[in-house]
Design a protein around this motif. Structure first.
Motif, short mmCIF file in Angstrom:
data_model
loop_
_atom_site.label_atom_id
_atom_site.label_comp_id
_atom_site.label_asym_id
_atom_site.label_seq_id
_atom_site.Cartn_x
_atom_site.Cartn_y
_atom_site.Cartn_z
N HIS A 62 0.86 -1.18 0.00
CA HIS A 62 0.00 0.00 0.00
C HIS A 62 0.90 1.23 0.00
O HIS A 62 1.75 1.40 0.88
CB HIS A 62 -0.91 0.01 1.23
N PRO A 86 0.94 5.32 0.20
CA PRO A 86 0.15 6.54 0.40
C PRO A 86 0.30 7.51 -0.78
O PRO A 86 1.39 7.68 -1.33
CB PRO A 86 0.74 7.13 1.68
N LYS A 131 -9.41 7.38 -3.19
CA LYS A 131 -9.79 6.02 -2.79
C LYS A 131 -8.70 5.08 -3.23
O LYS A 131 -7.79 5.46 -4.01
CB LYS A 131 -11.13 5.61 -3.40
N GLU A 132 -8.76 3.87 -2.78
CA GLU A 132 -7.70 2.92 -3.09
C GLU A 132 -7.81 2.52 -4.57
O GLU A 132 -8.87 2.07 -5.03
CB GLU A 132 -7.81 1.68 -2.21
N VAL A 147 -0.99 -0.84 -4.30
CA VAL A 147 -2.19 -0.03 -4.14
C VAL A 147 -1.81 1.38 -3.69
O VAL A 147 -1.05 1.56 -2.74
CB VAL A 147 -3.16 -0.67 -3.13
N SER A 189 -3.08 4.43 -1.79
CA SER A 189 -4.11 4.66 -0.79
C SER A 189 -4.11 6.14 -0.40
O SER A 189 -3.05 6.81 -0.41
CB SER A 189 -3.85 3.83 0.47
N ALA A 204 -5.03 6.74 5.51
CA ALA A 204 -5.74 5.46 5.48
C ALA A 204 -4.81 4.38 6.03
O ALA A 204 -3.61 4.41 5.80
CB ALA A 204 -6.19 5.10 4.06
N ALA A 232 -3.01 0.85 6.32
CA ALA A 232 -2.51 -0.09 5.30
C ALA A 232 -3.12 -1.44 5.51
O ALA A 232 -3.42 -1.84 6.63
CB ALA A 232 -1.01 -0.17 5.38
#
Length: 223
Positions: A182, A184, A190-191, A215, A217, A221, A223
């Motif tokens: 993930h 940032p 949104k993801e 992803v 993110s 958010a 992970a």
């Protein structure tokens, strides 16, 4: 010898009217009696005949009813038995046909399942090679001939219902994506899929392998 007296003789004789009345009464009486007796005998004869006919009719009806009842108890007529036998054969044939259709449907489903299992086995065995081809393609190191071979492989799998998925920028879906990292991203709302490390493959609704992705993110958010 006394002298014959004509007047005295005629005086003692009955007159003609008396003889006529006497003769008519006697003759009428037997006729009247015979006439009276005749209807009585005739009525008796007619009554006896009617009674006999009525008894015969009732007996015939009873015999017919008994015969019908006996036929029902003993079974159907030859035609009825033939129809009943034909209906039994038809019912058995329809039952056999239904069982055959069910068997055929089960066989087709089993064949599809076995076929799908075979495709999955082949695809799973080729996944490492397919991943290598994708990496080479991403870096643009495929020459024309090798790129043609890669395209043929993709089309062959498509022919067997194999679908490759996983594109950068699409929404992250845990049911078909496996997030290996993930990252940032301040611009992410949104993801979303940032990078596809390994493409995913599925057959119909069945996922053979989830796409392994990085992803992006939203900041803050978890992970």
């Amino acid at each position: 010898m006394s002298e014959f007296d004509k007047d005295d003789y005629l005086r003692d004789m009955p007159d003609a009217d008396s003889l006529a009345d006497k003769t008519g009464g006697e003759s009428a009486s037997p006729k009247s009696s015979a006439k009276a007796d005749a209807p009585e005998g005739s009525e008796k004869s007619d009554a006896s005949g009617t009674s006999a006919d009525s008894d015969e009719t009732r007996q015939a009806g009873q015999d017919k009813a008994d015969a019908s009842e006996g036929s029902d108890k003993e079974g159907l007529t030859d035609l009825g038995k033939a129809k009943q036998e034909a209906a039994g054969y038809l019912e058995a044939l329809q039952r056999e046909r239904a069982e055959f259709i069910n068997f055929r449907n089960r066989t087709v489903k089993e064949q599809d399942r076995f076929r799908q299992h075979g495709i999955i086995d082949v695809l799973t065995a080729l996944l490492p090679a397919l991943d290598d081809i994708d990496r080479i393609r991403q870096h643009g190191d495929l020459d024309d001939s090798f790129q043609a071979v890669s395209a043929k492989i993709d089309k062959t799998f498509e022919k067997f219902g194999v679908e490759k998925f996983g594109e950068a920028g699409e929404d992250f879906d845990p049911t078909k994506h496996e997030a290996i990292l993930h990252k940032p991203d301040a611009e992410a709302k949104k993801e979303t899929v940032d990078t596809v490390v390994e493409s995913g493959y599925r057959i119909g609704d069945r996922v053979i392998r989830a796409a392994r992705v990085v992803v992006a993110s939203p900041q803050g958010a978890s992970a």
